[in-house]
Design a protein around this motif. Structure first.
Motif, PDB file in Angstrom:
ATOM      1  N   ASP A 119       0.772  -1.352   0.004  1.00 20.04           N
ATOM      2  CA  ASP A 119       0.053   0.182  -0.003  1.00 20.04           C
ATOM      3  C   ASP A 119       0.793   1.333  -0.062  1.00 20.04           C
ATOM      4  O   ASP A 119       0.677   2.217  -0.797  1.00 20.04           O
ATOM      5  CB  ASP A 119      -1.170   0.138   1.203  1.00 20.04           C
ATOM      6  N   VAL A 120       1.878   1.257   0.868  1.00 21.47           N
ATOM      7  CA  VAL A 120       2.626   2.469   0.820  1.00 21.47           C
ATOM      8  C   VAL A 120       3.630   2.645  -0.587  1.00 21.47           C
ATOM      9  O   VAL A 120       3.649   3.689  -1.044  1.00 21.47           O
ATOM     10  CB  VAL A 120       3.760   2.250   1.926  1.00 21.47           C
ATOM     11  N   ILE A 121       4.045   1.591  -0.913  1.00 17.92           N
ATOM     12  CA  ILE A 121       4.788   1.444  -2.251  1.00 17.92           C
ATOM     13  C   ILE A 121       3.754   2.194  -3.299  1.00 17.92           C
ATOM     14  O   ILE A 121       4.116   3.131  -4.089  1.00 17.92           O
ATOM     15  CB  ILE A 121       5.017   0.231  -2.790  1.00 17.92           C
ATOM     16  N   ARG A 122       2.481   1.779  -3.232  1.00 15.08           N
ATOM     17  CA  ARG A 122       1.394   2.182  -4.308  1.00 15.08           C
ATOM     18  C   ARG A 122       1.245   3.534  -4.180  1.00 15.08           C
ATOM     19  O   ARG A 122       1.346   4.428  -5.259  1.00 15.08           O
ATOM     20  CB  ARG A 122       0.261   1.472  -4.150  1.00 15.08           C
ATOM     21  N   ILE A 123       0.966   4.331  -2.854  1.00 17.11           N
ATOM     22  CA  ILE A 123       0.601   5.724  -2.802  1.00 17.11           C
ATOM     23  C   ILE A 123       1.688   6.588  -2.915  1.00 17.11           C
ATOM     24  O   ILE A 123       1.602   7.554  -3.531  1.00 17.11           O
ATOM     25  CB  ILE A 123       0.107   5.900  -1.356  1.00 17.11           C
ATOM     26  N   LEU A 124       3.074   6.096  -2.743  1.00 18.08           N
ATOM     27  CA  LEU A 124       4.056   7.048  -3.077  1.00 18.08           C
ATOM     28  C   LEU A 124       4.352   7.004  -4.448  1.00 18.08           C
ATOM     29  O   LEU A 124       4.967   7.889  -5.258  1.00 18.08           O
ATOM     30  CB  LEU A 124       5.472   6.446  -2.241  1.00 18.08           C
ATOM     31  N   ILE A 153       2.502  24.093  -9.253  1.00 16.93           N
ATOM     32  CA  ILE A 153       3.597  24.434  -8.338  1.00 16.93           C
ATOM     33  C   ILE A 153       3.544  23.941  -7.006  1.00 16.93           C
ATOM     34  O   ILE A 153       4.224  23.300  -6.379  1.00 16.93           O
ATOM     35  CB  ILE A 153       4.132  25.973  -8.186  1.00 16.93           C
ATOM     36  N   LYS A 154       2.182  24.127  -6.572  1.00 14.74           N
ATOM     37  CA  LYS A 154       1.819  23.798  -5.286  1.00 14.74           C
ATOM     38  C   LYS A 154       1.939  21.973  -5.127  1.00 14.74           C
ATOM     39  O   LYS A 154       2.400  21.549  -4.178  1.00 14.74           O
ATOM     40  CB  LYS A 154       0.279  24.137  -4.716  1.00 14.74           C
ATOM     41  N   MET A 155       1.413  21.331  -6.202  1.00 13.88           N
ATOM     42  CA  MET A 155       1.274  20.111  -6.058  1.00 13.88           C
ATOM     43  C   MET A 155       2.845  19.383  -6.222  1.00 13.88           C
ATOM     44  O   MET A 155       2.967  18.447  -5.696  1.00 13.88           O
ATOM     45  CB  MET A 155       0.669  19.416  -7.300  1.00 13.88           C
ATOM     46  N   ILE A 156       3.639  20.129  -6.931  1.00 13.80           N
ATOM     47  CA  ILE A 156       4.926  19.673  -7.219  1.00 13.80           C
ATOM     48  C   ILE A 156       5.682  19.522  -5.536  1.00 13.80           C
ATOM     49  O   ILE A 156       6.219  18.734  -5.122  1.00 13.80           O
ATOM     50  CB  ILE A 156       5.872  20.587  -7.889  1.00 13.80           C
ATOM     51  N   GLU A 157       5.281  20.653  -4.771  1.00 17.19           N
ATOM     52  CA  GLU A 157       5.737  20.812  -3.398  1.00 17.19           C
ATOM     53  C   GLU A 157       5.264  19.724  -2.303  1.00 17.19           C
ATOM     54  O   GLU A 157       5.991  19.384  -1.510  1.00 17.19           O
ATOM     55  CB  GLU A 157       5.625  22.022  -2.784  1.00 17.19           C
ATOM     56  N   SER A 158       3.982  19.531  -2.615  1.00 17.77           N
ATOM     57  CA  SER A 158       3.084  18.765  -1.520  1.00 17.77           C
ATOM     58  C   SER A 158       2.429  17.414  -1.862  1.00 17.77           C
ATOM     59  O   SER A 158       1.821  16.736  -1.118  1.00 17.77           O
ATOM     60  CB  SER A 158       1.871  19.665  -1.093  1.00 17.77           C
ATOM     61  N   SER A 159       2.657  16.935  -3.040  1.00 19.19           N
ATOM     62  CA  SER A 159       2.022  15.683  -3.550  1.00 19.19           C
ATOM     63  C   SER A 159       2.527  14.352  -2.687  1.00 19.19           C
ATOM     64  O   SER A 159       1.507  13.747  -2.313  1.00 19.19           O
ATOM     65  CB  SER A 159       2.253  15.524  -4.886  1.00 19.19           C
ATOM     66  N   LEU A 160       3.573  14.521  -2.439  1.00 17.45           N
ATOM     67  CA  LEU A 160       4.242  13.275  -1.453  1.00 17.45           C
ATOM     68  C   LEU A 160       3.483  13.153  -0.100  1.00 17.45           C
ATOM     69  O   LEU A 160       3.164  12.185   0.415  1.00 17.45           O
ATOM     70  CB  LEU A 160       5.463  13.192  -1.429  1.00 17.45           C
ATOM     71  N   GLU A 162       0.725  14.880   0.594  1.00 13.99           N
ATOM     72  CA  GLU A 162      -0.560  14.374   0.756  1.00 13.99           C
ATOM     73  C   GLU A 162      -1.035  12.955   0.506  1.00 13.99           C
ATOM     74  O   GLU A 162      -1.967  12.619   0.930  1.00 13.99           O
ATOM     75  CB  GLU A 162      -1.046  15.415  -0.642  1.00 13.99           C
ATOM     76  N   LYS A 163      -0.262  12.441  -0.617  1.00 16.75           N
ATOM     77  CA  LYS A 163      -0.350  11.098  -0.641  1.00 16.75           C
ATOM     78  C   LYS A 163      -0.431  10.317   0.837  1.00 16.75           C
ATOM     79  O   LYS A 163      -1.206   9.311   1.163  1.00 16.75           O
ATOM     80  CB  LYS A 163       0.355  10.474  -1.689  1.00 16.75           C
ATOM     81  N   ALA A 170      -5.260  11.369   7.479  1.00 14.32           N
ATOM     82  CA  ALA A 170      -5.176  12.332   8.138  1.00 14.32           C
ATOM     83  C   ALA A 170      -5.361  13.531   7.216  1.00 14.32           C
ATOM     84  O   ALA A 170      -4.262  14.571   7.254  1.00 14.32           O
ATOM     85  CB  ALA A 170      -3.625  12.178   8.639  1.00 14.32           C
ATOM     86  N   ASP A 171      -6.210  13.451   6.566  1.00 12.62           N
ATOM     87  CA  ASP A 171      -6.242  14.800   5.328  1.00 12.62           C
ATOM     88  C   ASP A 171      -6.533  16.076   6.261  1.00 12.62           C
ATOM     89  O   ASP A 171      -6.339  17.189   5.326  1.00 12.62           O
ATOM     90  CB  ASP A 171      -7.784  14.673   4.461  1.00 12.62           C
ATOM     91  N   VAL A 172      -6.892  16.046   7.583  1.00  7.99           N
ATOM     92  CA  VAL A 172      -6.865  17.361   8.186  1.00  7.99           C
ATOM     93  C   VAL A 172      -5.465  18.320   7.956  1.00  7.99           C
ATOM     94  O   VAL A 172      -5.399  19.299   8.268  1.00  7.99           O
ATOM     95  CB  VAL A 172      -7.127  16.813   9.450  1.00  7.99           C
ATOM     96  N   TRP A 173      -4.390  17.646   7.540  1.00  5.10           N
ATOM     97  CA  TRP A 173      -3.233  18.273   7.637  1.00  5.10           C
ATOM     98  C   TRP A 173      -3.077  18.909   6.352  1.00  5.10           C
ATOM     99  O   TRP A 173      -2.185  19.812   6.160  1.00  5.10           O
ATOM    100  CB  TRP A 173      -1.932  17.142   7.900  1.00  5.10           C
ATOM    101  N   ASP A 174      -3.805  18.349   5.267  1.00  4.74           N
ATOM    102  CA  ASP A 174      -3.586  18.841   3.971  1.00  4.74           C
ATOM    103  C   ASP A 174      -3.611  20.434   3.548  1.00  4.74           C
ATOM    104  O   ASP A 174      -2.609  21.089   2.925  1.00  4.74           O
ATOM    105  CB  ASP A 174      -4.407  18.313   2.912  1.00  4.74           C
ATOM    106  N   GLU A 175      -4.584  21.116   4.176  1.00  2.00           N
ATOM    107  CA  GLU A 175      -4.602  22.452   3.623  1.00  2.00           C
ATOM    108  C   GLU A 175      -3.489  23.258   4.474  1.00  2.00           C
ATOM    109  O   GLU A 175      -3.014  24.170   3.681  1.00  2.00           O
ATOM    110  CB  GLU A 175      -6.218  22.781   4.190  1.00  2.00           C
ATOM    111  N   TYR A 176      -3.227  23.081   5.722  1.00  2.00           N
ATOM    112  CA  TYR A 176      -2.372  23.705   6.358  1.00  2.00           C
ATOM    113  C   TYR A 176      -0.819  23.477   5.628  1.00  2.00           C
ATOM    114  O   TYR A 176       0.134  24.387   5.120  1.00  2.00           O
ATOM    115  CB  TYR A 176      -2.155  23.246   7.923  1.00  2.00           C
ATOM    116  N   ALA A 177      -0.492  22.211   5.395  1.00  2.00           N
ATOM    117  CA  ALA A 177       0.818  21.918   5.119  1.00  2.00           C
ATOM    118  C   ALA A 177       1.096  22.092   3.503  1.00  2.00           C
ATOM    119  O   ALA A 177       2.098  22.634   3.300  1.00  2.00           O
ATOM    120  CB  ALA A 177       1.066  20.461   5.034  1.00  2.00           C
ATOM    121  N   SER A 178       0.058  21.807   2.634  1.00  2.00           N
ATOM    122  CA  SER A 178      -0.012  22.077   1.373  1.00  2.00           C
ATOM    123  C   SER A 178       0.574  23.605   0.957  1.00  2.00           C
ATOM    124  O   SER A 178       1.162  24.047   0.395  1.00  2.00           O
ATOM    125  CB  SER A 178      -0.839  21.829   0.487  1.00  2.00           C
TER     126      SER A 178
END
Length: 279
Positions: A119-124, A153-160, A162-163, A170-178
């Motif tokens: 699963d981790v291999i797949r999401i990364l 630009i945002k997705m380049i920085e935060s995609s890993l 967010e996955k 733990a999607d609650v982290w996404d808005e803040y971190a991205s």
């Protein structure tokens, strides 16, 4: 929950592990040592602190993610420098940088095989795909609007990141971190632009805003350069608002992450205003 001293120890330990993995003596004779993005490292460790996993699992997930981040960053340096004069040294430097990125990717896959989690291999792998797709869009300058360019630009920085939040629910982290990583990247792009260095973001903005202007970025008029800076500033200000909203959703933010968040936000002064004043 980990206290300030504990999280600093964890960060130091994992960073030392990363550097042991990526420090290849021959490569370091010709290219710069890879840079560990300590903000992404801090975000990953802070995220894992809220999960019901062991220290060994946490270190393994963070180390794996940071290794592929370094590989992606290393390959990006090749693209950024491709227009430099093709001296023998610069050509060899670029060739070795490509090999270094491949080497770091190999370390990532080796470490993944030891995790033994499909699963981790797949999401990364999905995160890597997203990053590369958005890099292609940005570097080929083919976004059909400013919003799409900025989103890439945002997705380049935060995609890993967010996955991983998706995997750990733990999607609650996404808005803040991205948005924090997005602002950090925009601030860096602005600094490069103002110092007459290569900025892939501002190259993209120029093509979208002034499509008929074939001049290099550095030769745009002061008014045109100010306009591009003001566009960037607007996105930074909006992202700051999203960070403030995102923080309220988080159950806890450790002190080190709070300090780093404030430090990044405080780096943003209106460089466009400074540019106008300095004329």
């Amino acid at each position: 929950m980990i206290d300030l001293q504990d999280i600093q120890l964890k960060l130091t330990k994992i960073k030392e592990q990363i550097m042991r993995y990526v420090s290849h003596p021959y490569l370091l004779k010709y290219i710069q040592a890879p840079t560990v993005d300590e903000d992404k490292l801090l975000l990953l460790v802070s995220l894992m602190d809220h999960l019901n996993i062991s220290n060994d699992e946490m270190e393994s997930y963070v180390l794996t993610t940071m290794l592929i981040q370094i590989a992606l960053d290393t390959h990006e340096h090749v693209t950024e420098n491709k227009n430099q004069e093709d001296t023998h040294y610069s050509l060899k430097n670029r060739q070795l940088t490509v090999l270094a990125g491949d080497y770091y990717s190999g370390l990532y896959y080796k470490h993944l095989s030891e995790i033994n989690s499909i699963d981790v291999i797949r999401i990364l792998a999905a995160g890597i795909k997203d990053v590369n797709e958005h890099k292609i869009s940005v570097y080929q300058k083919d976004p059909d609007g400013i919003d799409k360019l900025m989103n890439s630009i945002k997705m380049i920085e935060s995609s890993l990141f967010e996955k991983l939040t998706e995997y750990f629910q733990a999607d609650v982290w996404d808005e803040y971190a991205s948005n924090l990583l997005f602002i950090k990247r925009l601030i860096n792009e602005k600094k490069q632009f103002l110092h007459k260095e290569t900025s892939i973001l501002f190259e993209g903005l120029k093509k979208l805003v002034f499509p008929k202007n074939e001049q290099p970025l550095s030769e745009l008029s002061n008014e045109q350069q100010r306009f591009l800076l003001l566009i960037c500033d607007r996105y930074i200000e909006f992202a700051k608002q999203l960070i403030e909203k995102g923080i309220k959703k988080l159950p806890f933010l450790n002190e080190l992450l709070k300090e780093r968040t404030l430090s990044i936000l405080n780096q943003h002064h209106s460089l466009a205003k400074t540019f106008v004043e300095e004329g």
